[in-house]
Design a protein around this motif. Sequence first.
Motif, PDB file in Angstrom:
ATOM      1  N   VAL A  65      -8.858  -9.943   1.678  1.00 17.54           N
ATOM      2  CA  VAL A  65      -8.104  -9.284   0.615  1.00 17.54           C
ATOM      3  C   VAL A  65      -8.567  -9.856  -0.714  1.00 17.54           C
ATOM      4  CG1 VAL A  65      -5.808  -8.960  -0.335  1.00 17.54           C
ATOM      5  CG2 VAL A  65      -6.117  -9.096   2.101  1.00 17.54           C
ATOM      6  N   LEU A  66      -8.734  -8.983  -1.718  1.00 13.58           N
ATOM      7  CA  LEU A  66      -9.070  -9.486  -3.046  1.00 13.58           C
ATOM      8  C   LEU A  66      -7.969  -9.029  -3.996  1.00 13.58           C
ATOM      9  CD1 LEU A  66     -11.301 -10.912  -4.642  1.00 13.58           C
ATOM     10  CD2 LEU A  66     -12.165  -8.691  -5.220  1.00 13.58           C
ATOM     11  N   LEU A  67      -7.292  -9.993  -4.616  1.00 19.06           N
ATOM     12  CA  LEU A  67      -6.209  -9.666  -5.532  1.00 19.06           C
ATOM     13  C   LEU A  67      -6.656  -9.945  -6.951  1.00 19.06           C
ATOM     14  CD1 LEU A  67      -3.476 -11.679  -3.684  1.00 19.06           C
ATOM     15  CD2 LEU A  67      -3.746  -9.248  -3.568  1.00 19.06           C
ATOM     16  N   ARG A  68      -6.107  -9.196  -7.881  1.00 20.38           N
ATOM     17  CA  ARG A  68      -6.439  -9.452  -9.278  1.00 20.38           C
ATOM     18  C   ARG A  68      -5.175  -9.761 -10.050  1.00 20.38           C
ATOM     19  NH1 ARG A  68      -8.207  -4.608 -13.017  1.00 20.38           N
ATOM     20  NH2 ARG A  68      -5.999  -4.198 -12.886  1.00 20.38           N
ATOM     21  N   CYS A  69      -5.255 -10.702 -10.996  1.00 21.05           N
ATOM     22  CA  CYS A  69      -4.114 -10.960 -11.859  1.00 21.05           C
ATOM     23  C   CYS A  69      -4.651 -11.490 -13.176  1.00 21.05           C
ATOM     24  CB  CYS A  69      -3.155 -11.958 -11.241  1.00 21.05           C
ATOM     25  SG  CYS A  69      -3.836 -13.580 -11.104  1.00 21.05           S
ATOM     26  N   ARG A  70      -3.774 -11.661 -14.136  1.00 13.78           N
ATOM     27  CA  ARG A  70      -4.206 -12.181 -15.429  1.00 13.78           C
ATOM     28  C   ARG A  70      -4.518 -13.658 -15.325  1.00 13.78           C
ATOM     29  NH1 ARG A  70      -5.538  -8.564 -18.066  1.00 13.78           N
ATOM     30  NH2 ARG A  70      -4.192  -6.938 -18.841  1.00 13.78           N
ATOM     31  N   LYS A  71      -5.389 -14.125 -16.202  1.00 14.23           N
ATOM     32  CA  LYS A  71      -5.773 -15.533 -16.159  1.00 14.23           C
ATOM     33  C   LYS A  71      -4.587 -16.437 -16.481  1.00 14.23           C
ATOM     34  CE  LYS A  71      -8.637 -18.620 -18.728  1.00 14.23           C
ATOM     35  NZ  LYS A  71      -9.630 -18.708 -19.771  1.00 14.23           N
ATOM     36  N   ASP A  72      -3.655 -15.961 -17.309  1.00 13.06           N
ATOM     37  CA  ASP A  72      -2.551 -16.833 -17.683  1.00 13.06           C
ATOM     38  C   ASP A  72      -1.562 -17.047 -16.559  1.00 13.06           C
ATOM     39  OD1 ASP A  72      -2.458 -15.032 -20.762  1.00 13.06           O
ATOM     40  OD2 ASP A  72      -3.575 -16.844 -20.230  1.00 13.06           O
ATOM     41  N   SER A  73      -1.535 -16.111 -15.633  1.00 18.83           N
ATOM     42  CA  SER A  73      -0.505 -16.234 -14.618  1.00 18.83           C
ATOM     43  C   SER A  73      -1.063 -16.431 -13.231  1.00 18.83           C
ATOM     44  CB  SER A  73       0.387 -14.997 -14.638  1.00 18.83           C
ATOM     45  OG  SER A  73      -0.398 -13.856 -14.443  1.00 18.83           O
ATOM     46  N   TYR A  74      -2.338 -16.808 -13.126  1.00 19.57           N
ATOM     47  CA  TYR A  74      -2.878 -16.917 -11.779  1.00 19.57           C
ATOM     48  C   TYR A  74      -2.333 -18.128 -11.051  1.00 19.57           C
ATOM     49  CZ  TYR A  74      -6.334 -20.690 -12.164  1.00 19.57           C
ATOM     50  OH  TYR A  74      -6.950 -21.894 -12.293  1.00 19.57           O
ATOM     51  N   ARG A  75      -1.872 -19.133 -11.804  1.00 16.40           N
ATOM     52  CA  ARG A  75      -1.287 -20.288 -11.123  1.00 16.40           C
ATOM     53  C   ARG A  75       0.003 -19.928 -10.435  1.00 16.40           C
ATOM     54  NH1 ARG A  75      -3.591 -25.007 -11.650  1.00 16.40           N
ATOM     55  NH2 ARG A  75      -5.128 -25.137 -13.267  1.00 16.40           N
ATOM     56  N   LEU A  76       0.796 -19.076 -11.091  1.00 16.65           N
ATOM     57  CA  LEU A  76       2.041 -18.634 -10.458  1.00 16.65           C
ATOM     58  C   LEU A  76       1.728 -17.883  -9.176  1.00 16.65           C
ATOM     59  CD1 LEU A  76       4.013 -17.264 -13.539  1.00 16.65           C
ATOM     60  CD2 LEU A  76       4.490 -19.323 -12.274  1.00 16.65           C
TER      61      LEU A  76
END
Lengths: 164, 250
Positions: A65-76
């Motif tokens: 699976v490849l998920l995408r998210c913003r760089k600011d919230s990838y830790r969450l």
Amino acid sequence: MVRFKNRYVLCEVVSEDPRCRQCIEDRALGLAVRDAIARVHGDYGLACCSISFTVKYLNAYTGTVLLRCRKDSYRLLCSALPFVRHLESRAQRYPCFLNTLHVGGTIRTCQKFLIQYNRTQLLKLLQNCTNEEERQCIQKSLLSCSLTEEQSQSGDEEEDDGTE
Amino acid sequence: RNSFTVCFSVGYSAVALNHVIDFKEKKQEIIKPVSLSELFPSLPIVQGTSKRIKVLTRLTLIVSDPSHCNLLRSTSANIRLYDIIAVFPKTEKLFHIACTTLDVDLVCINVTEKLPFYFRRPPVNMAIDRGIYFELLYTPAIKDSTMRRYTISNAISLMQICKGKNIVISSAAERPLELRGPYDVANLGLLFGLSEGEAKAAVSTNCRAAMLHGETRKSACGVVYTVKKPRKVEEEETAVPACKKAKTQA
């Protein structure tokens, strides 16, 4: 440069039930991940992470699976991924867990990592091969996988489902 | 047994089998650990390298009374067979004793209920000097929501005292689906208040150092390994806490 920076998280769905793999779909997975984020980080976390959250790539045969998210919230997102316990689809619940493989800034880096990872997985499968046909099949696909222009998605994985 | 195969496929290089002993019952004898050849005819290989996976045995003692600690000092032959010894103190006094004088490798921190005592700095600092690691479990956090709150609050209060040093995160998984990969566990460490480098160390280098601590405890106090070059740096690092321990005990 004014550009939205994303992070692409590459995961593998690991499950004991062999039927689980066949009914992985992107909507069900997206819902499961959002649900986990909501449980762990609450409304704020869910809102932050879902700005640019999508399931970019899904391979039901290998469970990648490849998920995408913003760089600011990838830790969450990354810290909430261990809390995914089951996938629900078509009124069936399958217990499983997500194993994070790689976090990258672009799809291309994740793809390169995935090719190398699949190569090592194929090597491991080669050791467990029982008959000669499967062995030759795997060797052929090992030699042929590479990052070429049109074959980039399909050249990655050619595994025998039976030995998985 | 299934859990082991999942562990190996996910990328761990050493796994420890835990055996818990609770002291509330009257007579408890420490039994011999399960021998490894019974479980696996041949150990599979770690992903990525060509070494075999190590399987260690580990003993956890739940102590709620100072008299239970006498068991550790007694030279019961079976205790020596375990590679790692962990203690789970239930009161503040026992926590102090475990950090300062007991001969263990890990001190387990309770994650399933609110801690009855607060951590204080002196025993924690002494434990860090002696090379004892604090252990946090993550499987209750995955299972249940109230346990998650207790886990996070206890973990953060521990971090505030020990500044993130000497932490080991481990799972008490009974089923293979409760296990998580090493990268995921390091991300869980971020939730517990560790910085990213500390969280990765909590999964890798601290665990390895705890294993080596167990080995030095098994052999003698103050053994210096003279192994050939690539490993030399690491052995020197962990020979030092053993020497310090010999000094404090002597």
